[in-house]
Design an enzyme around this catalytic site. Structure first.
Site, PDB file in Angstrom:
ATOM      1  N   LYS A  13      -4.351  -6.023  -1.577  1.00 38.88           N
ATOM      2  CA  LYS A  13      -5.437  -5.658  -0.797  1.00 38.88           C
ATOM      3  C   LYS A  13      -6.712  -4.753  -1.257  1.00 38.88           C
ATOM      4  O   LYS A  13      -7.363  -5.120  -2.247  1.00 38.88           O
ATOM      5  CB  LYS A  13      -5.165  -4.566   0.028  1.00 38.88           C
ATOM      6  CG  LYS A  13      -4.614  -4.668   1.528  1.00 38.88           C
ATOM      7  CD  LYS A  13      -4.261  -4.428   2.888  1.00 38.88           C
ATOM      8  CE  LYS A  13      -3.460  -2.976   2.509  1.00 38.88           C
ATOM      9  NZ  LYS A  13      -1.588  -3.634   1.994  1.00 38.88           N
ATOM     10  N   ARG A  88      -4.476  -1.383  10.951  1.00 33.43           N
ATOM     11  CA  ARG A  88      -3.501  -1.351  10.919  1.00 33.43           C
ATOM     12  C   ARG A  88      -2.533  -2.230  12.460  1.00 33.43           C
ATOM     13  O   ARG A  88      -1.404  -2.762  12.132  1.00 33.43           O
ATOM     14  CB  ARG A  88      -2.934  -0.349  10.033  1.00 33.43           C
ATOM     15  CG  ARG A  88      -2.838   0.296   9.557  1.00 33.43           C
ATOM     16  CD  ARG A  88      -2.489  -0.824   8.196  1.00 33.43           C
ATOM     17  NE  ARG A  88      -1.519   0.252   7.467  1.00 33.43           N
ATOM     18  CZ  ARG A  88      -1.883   0.190   5.646  1.00 33.43           C
ATOM     19  NH1 ARG A  88      -3.363   0.586   5.749  1.00 33.43           N
ATOM     20  NH2 ARG A  88      -1.521   0.472   4.844  1.00 33.43           N
ATOM     21  N   ARG A 127       4.680  -0.924  -9.723  1.00 34.58           N
ATOM     22  CA  ARG A 127       3.688   0.288  -9.573  1.00 34.58           C
ATOM     23  C   ARG A 127       4.084   1.704  -9.023  1.00 34.58           C
ATOM     24  O   ARG A 127       3.461   3.004 -10.184  1.00 34.58           O
ATOM     25  CB  ARG A 127       2.517  -0.291  -8.733  1.00 34.58           C
ATOM     26  CG  ARG A 127       1.547   0.411  -8.423  1.00 34.58           C
ATOM     27  CD  ARG A 127       0.545   0.518  -7.032  1.00 34.58           C
ATOM     28  NE  ARG A 127       1.314   1.008  -6.321  1.00 34.58           N
ATOM     29  CZ  ARG A 127       0.947   0.436  -5.114  1.00 34.58           C
ATOM     30  NH1 ARG A 127      -0.219   0.030  -5.111  1.00 34.58           N
ATOM     31  NH2 ARG A 127       1.775   1.054  -3.864  1.00 34.58           N
ATOM     32  N   ARG A 133       2.814   7.338  -6.662  1.00 36.23           N
ATOM     33  CA  ARG A 133       2.128   6.787  -5.209  1.00 36.23           C
ATOM     34  C   ARG A 133       3.856   7.323  -5.039  1.00 36.23           C
ATOM     35  O   ARG A 133       5.067   6.830  -5.530  1.00 36.23           O
ATOM     36  CB  ARG A 133       1.842   5.620  -5.380  1.00 36.23           C
ATOM     37  CG  ARG A 133       0.424   5.934  -4.809  1.00 36.23           C
ATOM     38  CD  ARG A 133      -0.026   4.554  -4.131  1.00 36.23           C
ATOM     39  NE  ARG A 133       0.138   4.240  -2.782  1.00 36.23           N
ATOM     40  CZ  ARG A 133      -0.132   3.262  -2.231  1.00 36.23           C
ATOM     41  NH1 ARG A 133      -1.332   2.336  -2.815  1.00 36.23           N
ATOM     42  NH2 ARG A 133       0.172   2.928  -0.843  1.00 36.23           N
ATOM     43  N   ARG A 144       8.047   0.722   4.776  1.00 36.81           N
ATOM     44  CA  ARG A 144       6.303   0.610   4.471  1.00 36.81           C
ATOM     45  C   ARG A 144       6.139  -0.735   5.525  1.00 36.81           C
ATOM     46  O   ARG A 144       5.191  -1.489   6.000  1.00 36.81           O
ATOM     47  CB  ARG A 144       5.524   0.663   3.751  1.00 36.81           C
ATOM     48  CG  ARG A 144       5.021   2.307   3.774  1.00 36.81           C
ATOM     49  CD  ARG A 144       4.961   2.361   1.955  1.00 36.81           C
ATOM     50  NE  ARG A 144       3.658   1.884   1.389  1.00 36.81           N
ATOM     51  CZ  ARG A 144       3.710   1.758   0.392  1.00 36.81           C
ATOM     52  NH1 ARG A 144       4.482   1.608  -0.705  1.00 36.81           N
ATOM     53  NH2 ARG A 144       2.694   1.031  -0.336  1.00 36.81           N
TER      54      ARG A 144
HETATM   55  P1  AP5 Z   1      -2.580  -3.412  -4.867  1.00 38.74           P
HETATM   56  O1  AP5 Z   1      -3.861  -4.226  -4.675  1.00 38.74           O
HETATM   57  O2  AP5 Z   1      -2.047  -1.615  -4.903  1.00 38.74           O
HETATM   58  O3  AP5 Z   1      -1.880  -3.790  -3.085  1.00 38.74           O
HETATM   59  P2  AP5 Z   1      -1.991  -2.999  -1.751  1.00 38.74           P
HETATM   60  O4  AP5 Z   1      -2.029  -4.296  -0.873  1.00 38.74           O
HETATM   61  O5  AP5 Z   1      -3.864  -1.990  -1.831  1.00 38.74           O
HETATM   62  O6  AP5 Z   1      -0.588  -2.268  -1.379  1.00 38.74           O
HETATM   63  P3  AP5 Z   1      -0.741  -0.495  -1.091  1.00 38.74           P
HETATM   64  O7  AP5 Z   1       0.438  -0.268  -1.436  1.00 38.74           O
HETATM   65  O8  AP5 Z   1      -2.003   0.416  -1.482  1.00 38.74           O
HETATM   66  O9  AP5 Z   1      -0.869  -1.158   0.808  1.00 38.74           O
HETATM   67  P4  AP5 Z   1      -0.480  -0.434   1.330  1.00 38.74           P
HETATM   68  O10 AP5 Z   1      -1.662  -1.084   2.718  1.00 38.74           O
HETATM   69  O11 AP5 Z   1       1.003   0.156   1.584  1.00 38.74           O
HETATM   70  O12 AP5 Z   1      -1.244   1.468   1.247  1.00 38.74           O
HETATM   71  P5  AP5 Z   1      -2.470   2.107   1.287  1.00 38.74           P
HETATM   72  O13 AP5 Z   1      -3.124   2.696   0.348  1.00 38.74           O
HETATM   73  O14 AP5 Z   1      -3.305   1.354   2.810  1.00 38.74           O
HETATM   74  O15 AP5 Z   1      -1.474  -4.007  -5.555  1.00 38.74           O
HETATM   75  C1  AP5 Z   1      -0.121  -3.681  -5.570  1.00 38.74           C
HETATM   76  C2  AP5 Z   1       0.841  -3.740  -6.873  1.00 38.74           C
HETATM   77  O16 AP5 Z   1       0.815  -5.368  -7.278  1.00 38.74           O
HETATM   78  C3  AP5 Z   1      -0.528  -3.602  -8.223  1.00 38.74           C
HETATM   79  O17 AP5 Z   1       0.203  -2.685  -9.103  1.00 38.74           O
HETATM   80  C4  AP5 Z   1      -0.945  -4.698  -8.450  1.00 38.74           C
HETATM   81  O18 AP5 Z   1      -1.610  -4.867  -9.708  1.00 38.74           O
HETATM   82  C5  AP5 Z   1       0.209  -5.985  -8.200  1.00 38.74           C
HETATM   83  N1  AP5 Z   1      -0.281  -6.693  -7.803  1.00 38.74           N
HETATM   84  C6  AP5 Z   1      -1.735  -7.781  -6.630  1.00 38.74           C
HETATM   85  N2  AP5 Z   1      -1.594  -8.519  -6.684  1.00 38.74           N
HETATM   86  C7  AP5 Z   1      -1.294  -9.556  -8.060  1.00 38.74           C
HETATM   87  C8  AP5 Z   1      -0.893 -10.227  -7.782  1.00 38.74           C
HETATM   88  N3  AP5 Z   1      -1.352 -11.913  -7.284  1.00 38.74           N
HETATM   89  N4  AP5 Z   1      -0.117 -10.617  -8.695  1.00 38.74           N
HETATM   90  C9  AP5 Z   1       0.764 -10.004  -9.202  1.00 38.74           C
HETATM   91  N5  AP5 Z   1       0.737  -8.629  -9.134  1.00 38.74           N
HETATM   92  C10 AP5 Z   1      -0.326  -8.278  -8.393  1.00 38.74           C
HETATM   93  O19 AP5 Z   1      -1.773   2.753   2.505  1.00 38.74           O
HETATM   94  C11 AP5 Z   1      -1.476   4.111   2.456  1.00 38.74           C
HETATM   95  C12 AP5 Z   1      -0.360   5.058   3.366  1.00 38.74           C
HETATM   96  O20 AP5 Z   1      -1.587   5.497   4.388  1.00 38.74           O
HETATM   97  C13 AP5 Z   1       0.020   3.512   4.996  1.00 38.74           C
HETATM   98  O21 AP5 Z   1       1.289   3.989   4.767  1.00 38.74           O
HETATM   99  C14 AP5 Z   1      -0.036   5.070   5.508  1.00 38.74           C
HETATM  100  O22 AP5 Z   1       1.137   5.993   5.657  1.00 38.74           O
HETATM  101  C15 AP5 Z   1      -1.916   5.358   5.277  1.00 38.74           C
HETATM  102  N6  AP5 Z   1      -2.813   4.307   6.863  1.00 38.74           N
HETATM  103  C16 AP5 Z   1      -3.701   3.771   5.381  1.00 38.74           C
HETATM  104  N7  AP5 Z   1      -3.898   2.909   6.737  1.00 38.74           N
HETATM  105  C17 AP5 Z   1      -3.626   3.353   7.015  1.00 38.74           C
HETATM  106  C18 AP5 Z   1      -4.138   2.917   8.940  1.00 38.74           C
HETATM  107  N8  AP5 Z   1      -5.507   2.202   8.776  1.00 38.74           N
HETATM  108  N9  AP5 Z   1      -3.759   3.330   9.764  1.00 38.74           N
HETATM  109  C19 AP5 Z   1      -2.623   4.504   9.577  1.00 38.74           C
HETATM  110  N10 AP5 Z   1      -2.437   4.850   8.154  1.00 38.74           N
HETATM  111  C20 AP5 Z   1      -3.188   4.172   7.796  1.00 38.74           C
HETATM  112 MG    MG Z   2      -3.702  -0.513  -1.740  1.00 36.42          MG
END
Ligand code: AP5
Ligand code: MG
Length: 261
Positions: A13, A88, A127, A133, A144
């Site tokens: 994402k 979410r 990562r 992180r 997660r």
């Molecule tokens: P990346 O692009 O970082 O993937 P991502 O989907 O953004 O993964 P996240 O870990 O950020 O998702 P998340 O939903 O758990 O975390 P968030 O910060 O939103 O890619 C990941 C890795 O893969 C990277 O190293 C990248 O280079 C690699 N990669 C990407 N695409 C690739 C490909 N095609 N091929 C190979 N490699 C690839 O949320 C964190 C926390 O915040 C949640 O757990 C929760 O506690 C809270 N939170 C956030 N939003 C909310 C909400 N709306 N409601 C409630 N709690 C929330």
């Molecule tokens: Mg992310």
């Protein structure tokens, strides 16, 4: 253009949102990045949500709505946004719909980025070894992913019925995913009658890691309800909850009424 990006942890994402934002000249708004910023700054919100994030649980809806309200409104005035990591749950989606619809800040297109659990775990562990992180450990990643799986189907169904929904295979190389996403977004934009984007398209920078990555999988994309007109917010009959609006004031630091995650 107003987009949102749904997908499991590690589906790409953040990676894709940066590229899509650059391509269309819109803002990238990440709920996770905003929350982590609060944690890093030690704000009241940050202290409230740190444990939730550390465990891989969702942060209470009201807090998320609060921190997103201003950036979403500002980005709408500046030409649009891509929301990464919100909503979410269906409850968050309904809340956003009720508030954003009348303000004209609601999404028009939802993108669902998919990838298999093993691939997601591999990416996030890799990562985590570098990023620091705290939620990128095997146990927390697994939780997660479970949290996402529990909410995913109703959430995707919600957008399938209300907005143009584009499903994209996120397991392919990063540049392929970006190109496919832009192709489908352009198609959906034409079908929705949205104006051409205000800034010239930016060239996609080839991702060096993709140069040697071959995927045996064929692109798998689906555009749902292309051409559909989003239903006005007033058509959404879901009951209101105390935390269903972008109306809480984070400055008060006041979410004592909300249960911890
Ligand atoms: P990346 O692009 O970082 O993937 P991502 O989907 O953004 O993964 P996240 O870990 O950020 O998702 P998340 O939903 O758990 O975390 P968030 O910060 O939103 O890619 C990941 C890795 O893969 C990277 O190293 C990248 O280079 C690699 N990669 C990407 N695409 C690739 C490909 N095609 N091929 C190979 N490699 C690839 O949320 C964190 C926390 O915040 C949640 O757990 C929760 O506690 C809270 N939170 C956030 N939003 C909310 C909400 N709306 N409601 C409630 N709690 C929330
Ligand atoms: Mg992310």
């Amino acid at each position: 253009m107003r987009l949102l990006l749904i997908g499991p942890p590690g589906s790409g994402k953040g990676t894709q949102a940066v590229r899509i934002a650059q391509h269309y000249g819109i803002e990238h708004i990440s709920s996770g990045d905003l929350l982590r910023h609060h944690v890093a700054e030690g704000t009241t919100i940050g202290r409230t949500v740190a444990a939730c994030i550390h465990r891989g649980d969702l942060v209470p809806d009201g807090i998320v709505m609060d921190i997103l309200r201003k950036p979403v409104e500002a980005a709408t005035r500046r030409g649009g946004y891509i929301l990464d990591g919100f909503p979410r749950t269906v409850a968050q989606a309904q809340a956003a719909y009720r508030v954003a619809g009348p303000l004209g800040t609601g999404v028009r297109i939802a993108v669902y980025l998919t990838a298999g659990r093993r691939q997601l775990m591999t990416r996030l562990l890799a990562r985590g070894a570098q990023s620091g992180r705290t939620d990128d450990t095997e146990q927390v990643i697994s939780h997660r992913l479970d949290v996402f799986d529990a909410a995913a189907k109703p959430l995707v169904d919600y957008y399938h019925h209300r907005e143009t929904l584009i499903t994209i295979d996120g397991e392919r190389p990063i540049d392929d995913v970006t190109r496919t996403m832009i192709d489908h977004l352009d198609q959906a934009r034409r079908q929705l009658g949205l104006p051409e984007h205000p800034t010239p398209p930016q060239p996609i920078v080839e991702h060096p890691r993709d140069a040697c990555r071959c995927s045996p999988r064929q692109p798998s994309t689906r555009t749902g309800r292309a051409g559909a007109t989003p239903v006005p917010a007033t058509h959404d009959k879901a009951p209101r909850s105390p935390h269903d609006g972008w109306t809480h004031t984070a400055a008060h630091g006041g979410h004592a009424d909300e249960p911890p995650c």
